[in-house]
Design a protein around this motif. Structure first.
Motif, short mmCIF file in Angstrom:
data_model
loop_
_atom_site.label_atom_id
_atom_site.label_comp_id
_atom_site.label_asym_id
_atom_site.label_seq_id
_atom_site.Cartn_x
_atom_site.Cartn_y
_atom_site.Cartn_z
N ALA A 159 -6.77 2.08 1.07
CA ALA A 159 -7.62 3.09 1.70
C ALA A 159 -9.09 2.66 1.70
N ALA A 193 0.16 4.27 0.69
CA ALA A 193 -0.04 5.12 1.86
C ALA A 193 0.80 4.64 3.04
N HIS A 194 0.85 3.33 3.25
CA HIS A 194 1.67 2.79 4.33
C HIS A 194 3.16 2.94 4.03
N GLN A 212 4.10 6.42 4.83
CA GLN A 212 4.22 6.61 6.28
C GLN A 212 5.57 6.08 6.78
N CYS A 214 0.83 -1.20 0.00
CA CYS A 214 0.00 0.00 0.00
C CYS A 214 0.87 1.26 0.00
N SER A 235 -3.45 1.13 -3.19
CA SER A 235 -3.69 1.58 -1.82
C SER A 235 -4.77 0.71 -1.19
#
Length: 293
Positions: free
Chosen positions: A232, A86-87, A90, A84, A230
């Protein structure tokens, strides 16, 4: 465990749909794979048809040897795993913050800039104008191609090597010849000007019925689009589940919870369901003493 399917429909639109939610006894990769296979099997879906899988990056998911993605890759070598984004972002931010003591200053300034731009339509317009000028300069210097679909074709030319099982030797020959022909064809077609994404290109091929002539290109585009970028959508499903399964509904069974989530999440489909048809369906299930209204 929530299951979300990502696919391209017959009209060329990329879809992500909530499919099922499953209770698992443990979170080992073997158990998760078994439950996913059971759910897909009940609906006539096969593991060999998976072309992309995406998870949040936990060790039991992304493990290269015994993780869930590795187990699926053994059955379907072209079920490419995408961590992902997004991860991953991060993790990159955490790593950067650990190595750079002044990283907090960047984020504090970034928040101020965002608030400053969003507070004024005039500033927002000026930012868009500055971005347009920068893009025009990149096109002029040759960094970017013009928006005639060439960027998307270049992506497809690089992607064809990842799906050897979906194209035999003859189909690969047709694919490469179609890519060459498309480069010439789209220059003179106004409908294919200023296409910014592969997803938009897929829809345009269907709209103009050129997908019939560029069948190999259309097939490759759909394979690429199925790759999840993603998780999400899955995260939002868990947020929706918290709204549905409250303390007053704590004893809700798994099947009823799944049905409730489908009705709640996929509103665009449930809005088309006629109430009378539901009543008729229940009435036809068995004989009743009173007529349902």
């Amino acid at each position: 465990m929530a299951i979300v399917l990502r696919f391209v429909d017959c009209e060329g639109f990329l879809m992500k749909r909530f499919f099922d939610i499953v209770h698992v006894a443990d979170t080992t990769a073997v158990t998760l794979k078994k439950e996913i296979c059971n759910v897909l099997g009940r609906h006539g879906l096969h593991i060999k048809d998976i072309r992309g899988q995406g998870y949040d990056g936990a060790s039991n998911m992304r493990g290269s040897w015994n993780g869930l993605q590795a187990l699926f890759l053994r059955d379907s070598p072209q079920a490419y795993y995408v961590h992902c984004f997004a991860h991953r972002l991060q993790l990159e931010l955490v790593g950067a913050a650990e190595k750079e003591s002044s990283i907090w200053l960047f984020f504090s300034k970034l928040t101020s800039v965002c608030n400053l731009i969003k507070a004024s339509p005039k500033r927002h317009t000026e930012l868009q104008s500055a971005q347009a000028i920068e893009i025009a300069n990149m096109v002029a210097t040759g960094i970017y191609d013009t928006g005639t679909g060439l960027n998307q074709i270049g992506t497809l030319q690089r992607a064809e090597k990842f799906y050897p099982g979906d194209f035999n030797g003859q189909e690969l020959h047709y694919l490469r010849s179609q890519l060459v022909h498309y480069k010439v064809d789209n220059i003179h077609n106004e409908r294919f000007q200023n296409i910014s994404t592969i997803s938009e290109l897929c829809r345009r091929l269907v709209e103009t019925e050129k997908a019939k002539y560029y069948q190999s290109i259309d097939k490759l585009i759909r394979l690429v689009l199925t790759l999840p970028v993603s998780t999400a959508t899955t995260e939002r499903l868990f947020s929706a589940m918290k709204l549905l399964k409250t303390s007053l509904r704590n004893k809700m069974e798994e099947e009823f919870l799944t049905d409730s989530m489908i009705v709640y999440i996929e509103r665009e489909f449930t809005a088309k369901i006629d109430t009378d048809s539901i009543i008729d369906e229940f009435y036809s299930m068995k004989n009743r003493r009173a007529h349902l209204q």
